[in-house]
Design a protein around this motif. Structure first.
Motif, PDB file in Angstrom:
ATOM      1  N   ALA A   1       0.751  -0.882  -0.175  1.00 28.85           N
ATOM      2  CA  ALA A   1       0.141   0.228  -0.280  1.00 28.85           C
ATOM      3  C   ALA A   1       0.697   1.656  -0.352  1.00 28.85           C
ATOM      4  O   ALA A   1       1.632   1.006   0.471  1.00 28.85           O
ATOM      5  N   LYS A   2       0.568   2.265  -0.546  1.00 25.28           N
ATOM      6  CA  LYS A   2       0.965   3.872  -0.309  1.00 25.28           C
ATOM      7  C   LYS A   2       0.221   3.813   0.863  1.00 25.28           C
ATOM      8  O   LYS A   2      -1.104   4.407   0.681  1.00 25.28           O
ATOM      9  N   VAL A   3       1.565   4.212   2.118  1.00 20.67           N
ATOM     10  CA  VAL A   3       0.464   5.384   2.808  1.00 20.67           C
ATOM     11  C   VAL A   3       0.460   6.695   3.359  1.00 20.67           C
ATOM     12  O   VAL A   3       1.833   6.585   2.272  1.00 20.67           O
ATOM     13  N   LEU A   4      -0.097   6.814   3.413  1.00 23.20           N
ATOM     14  CA  LEU A   4      -0.204   8.420   4.074  1.00 23.20           C
ATOM     15  C   LEU A   4      -0.206   8.273   5.897  1.00 23.20           C
ATOM     16  O   LEU A   4      -0.672   8.069   6.208  1.00 23.20           O
ATOM     17  N   ILE A   5       0.778   9.104   6.709  1.00 20.80           N
ATOM     18  CA  ILE A   5       1.208   9.062   7.363  1.00 20.80           C
ATOM     19  C   ILE A   5       0.530  10.355   8.193  1.00 20.80           C
ATOM     20  O   ILE A   5       0.849  11.124   8.023  1.00 20.80           O
ATOM     21  N   VAL A   6      -0.758  10.488   9.265  1.00 18.53           N
ATOM     22  CA  VAL A   6      -0.929  11.846   9.705  1.00 18.53           C
ATOM     23  C   VAL A   6      -0.777  11.959  11.082  1.00 18.53           C
ATOM     24  O   VAL A   6      -0.926  10.799  11.739  1.00 18.53           O
TER      25      VAL A   6
ATOM     26  N   SER B   1       4.127   8.335   2.551  1.00 21.57           N
ATOM     27  CA  SER B   1       4.569  10.277   2.709  1.00 21.57           C
ATOM     28  C   SER B   1       3.681  10.705   4.610  1.00 21.57           C
ATOM     29  O   SER B   1       2.726   9.994   4.819  1.00 21.57           O
ATOM     30  N   PHE B   2       4.241  11.814   4.676  1.00 24.08           N
ATOM     31  CA  PHE B   2       3.371  12.616   5.877  1.00 24.08           C
ATOM     32  C   PHE B   2       2.613  13.977   5.943  1.00 24.08           C
ATOM     33  O   PHE B   2       3.250  14.790   5.176  1.00 24.08           O
ATOM     34  N   HIS B   3       1.557  14.164   6.700  1.00 26.23           N
ATOM     35  CA  HIS B   3       0.566  15.191   7.019  1.00 26.23           C
ATOM     36  C   HIS B   3       0.737  15.405   8.127  1.00 26.23           C
ATOM     37  O   HIS B   3      -0.167  14.532   8.907  1.00 26.23           O
ATOM     38  N   PRO B   4       1.057  16.447   8.687  1.00 27.83           N
ATOM     39  CA  PRO B   4       0.575  16.798  10.032  1.00 27.83           C
ATOM     40  C   PRO B   4      -0.463  17.629  10.150  1.00 27.83           C
ATOM     41  O   PRO B   4      -1.405  18.495   9.239  1.00 27.83           O
ATOM     42  N   ALA B   5      -1.370  17.363  11.353  1.00 25.88           N
ATOM     43  CA  ALA B   5      -2.758  17.410  11.751  1.00 25.88           C
ATOM     44  C   ALA B   5      -3.105  17.314  13.423  1.00 25.88           C
ATOM     45  O   ALA B   5      -2.687  16.524  13.600  1.00 25.88           O
TER      46      ALA B   5
ATOM     47  N   GLY C   1      -8.658  18.066   5.675  1.00 21.10           N
ATOM     48  CA  GLY C   1      -8.012  18.362   4.612  1.00 21.10           C
ATOM     49  C   GLY C   1      -6.556  16.896   4.872  1.00 21.10           C
ATOM     50  O   GLY C   1      -6.250  17.154   3.777  1.00 21.10           O
ATOM     51  N   ALA C   2      -6.686  15.718   5.552  1.00 19.45           N
ATOM     52  CA  ALA C   2      -6.159  14.814   5.327  1.00 19.45           C
ATOM     53  C   ALA C   2      -6.466  13.769   4.141  1.00 19.45           C
ATOM     54  O   ALA C   2      -5.742  13.332   3.630  1.00 19.45           O
ATOM     55  N   VAL C   3      -7.872  13.486   3.698  1.00 18.63           N
ATOM     56  CA  VAL C   3      -7.890  12.524   3.047  1.00 18.63           C
ATOM     57  C   VAL C   3      -7.480  13.551   1.806  1.00 18.63           C
ATOM     58  O   VAL C   3      -7.676  13.309   0.400  1.00 18.63           O
ATOM     59  N   ALA C   4      -8.344  15.149   1.535  1.00 21.05           N
ATOM     60  CA  ALA C   4      -7.457  15.709   0.200  1.00 21.05           C
ATOM     61  C   ALA C   4      -5.836  15.426  -0.037  1.00 21.05           C
ATOM     62  O   ALA C   4      -5.265  15.333  -1.396  1.00 21.05           O
ATOM     63  N   LYS C   5      -5.591  15.405   1.411  1.00 17.14           N
ATOM     64  CA  LYS C   5      -3.912  15.194   0.511  1.00 17.14           C
ATOM     65  C   LYS C   5      -3.505  13.917   0.223  1.00 17.14           C
ATOM     66  O   LYS C   5      -2.630  13.378  -0.433  1.00 17.14           O
ATOM     67  N   ALA C   6      -3.975  12.649   0.651  1.00 18.74           N
ATOM     68  CA  ALA C   6      -4.220  11.459   0.253  1.00 18.74           C
ATOM     69  C   ALA C   6      -4.692  11.197  -1.221  1.00 18.74           C
ATOM     70  O   ALA C   6      -3.802  10.630  -2.150  1.00 18.74           O
TER      71      ALA C   6
END
Length: 261
Positions: A36-41, A63-67, A77-82
């Motif tokens: 899987a391609k993972v976005l860590i929030v 990838s990483f997204h701060p929230a 915003g986290a979903v939009a980033k994914a």
């Protein structure tokens, strides 16, 4: 023709909230290791980027997204980033949360409300945000991280924590009914005592006493939760929804203390 692998999420995209350390990091590593391609929030950028670097070093995509997920707008915003990064969202592992200790006699409204926001509101609004793209594609897997504490057991100082973890399951069961027509499942893992930074910080006396209460006499690893989440997040789990999976080494099974068996 041979049957496909029992667990396959290659090419799927996933959000793991609270994935910068502890159980969340274990889940993120297992999902990434399974394709899987993972976005860590998460809140802490340093921990988040470190977790991403570890996954990349192991050959995964992350990838990483701060929230701050107690804020519904930041959940969106986290979903939009994914979607921006990976073009779709197949899996949400809603793991973010906290477990501070506070005896009921010392409880205040701010302490209670803060933990409810961190553990319950974040879950609800992450699910709400994720269901938009999942509904559009008629496919989605959501896995919540609850706990044995609250739904099954109690522990002094964690009345507010236990309440949040039980609340997640109440939310899950009704959410499952609303999500099912859109091809989305939602289930929960209930970890027992797992070797994480937070558990280690509670000191050797706590970890030793806890290990004695587990039939296997040892704490679990974060990957134990990760592999359970992997199954529930897979296409193969299509006929499972609104269910809980206890991962505690049998801690809640004995009728008397396991230490004296």
């Amino acid at each position: 023709m041979p049957l496909p692998s029992p667990i396959s999420i290659s090419g799927q995209s996933a959000i793991v909230t609270g994935g910068s350390k502890g159980i969340g990091k274990g889940i993120a590593r297992v999902l990434a290791g399974s394709g899987a391609k993972v976005l860590i929030v998460a809140r802490n950028p340093d921990d988040g980027r470190s977790a991403v670097n570890d996954i990349i070093a192991e050959g995964g995509i992350a990838s990483f997204h701060p929230a701050d997920l107690s804020n519904a707008i930041e959940c969106e915003g986290a979903v939009a980033k994914a979607l921006e990064l990976y073009g779709k969202l197949d899996i949400l592992c809603s793991n973010a949360g906290a477990f501070p200790s506070c005896n009921l006699a010392d409880m205040t409204e701010p302490l209670w409300d803060e933990l409810m926001a961190q553990n319950v509101r974040s879950t609800a609004f992450m699910v709400k945000a994720a269901m938009v793209p999942m509904s559009a594609q008629k496919y989605g897997r959501i896995v919540l991280t609850s706990s044995i504490t609250g739904p099954l057991t109690g522990y002094p100082g964690w009345s507010h924590y236990g309440a949040t973890k039980a609340a997640q399951l109440g939310f899950m069961r009704t959410a499952a009914l609303e999500l099912a027509p859109h091809g989305i499942t939602i289930n929960a893992v209930l970890p027992g005592n797992i070797t994480t930074e937070a558990i280690i910080a509670m000191g050797p006396a706590y970890t030793e006493a806890t290990a004695k209460a587990i039939p296997a006499k040892t704490l679990g690893d974060v990957e134990d939760i990760g592999y359970a989440a992997l199954f529930l997040a897979s296409p193969q789990a299509k006929f499972i929804t609104a269910q809980t999976l206890v991962i505690d080494g049998g801690q809640v099974v004995p009728e008397i203390e396991a230490a004296i068996l």
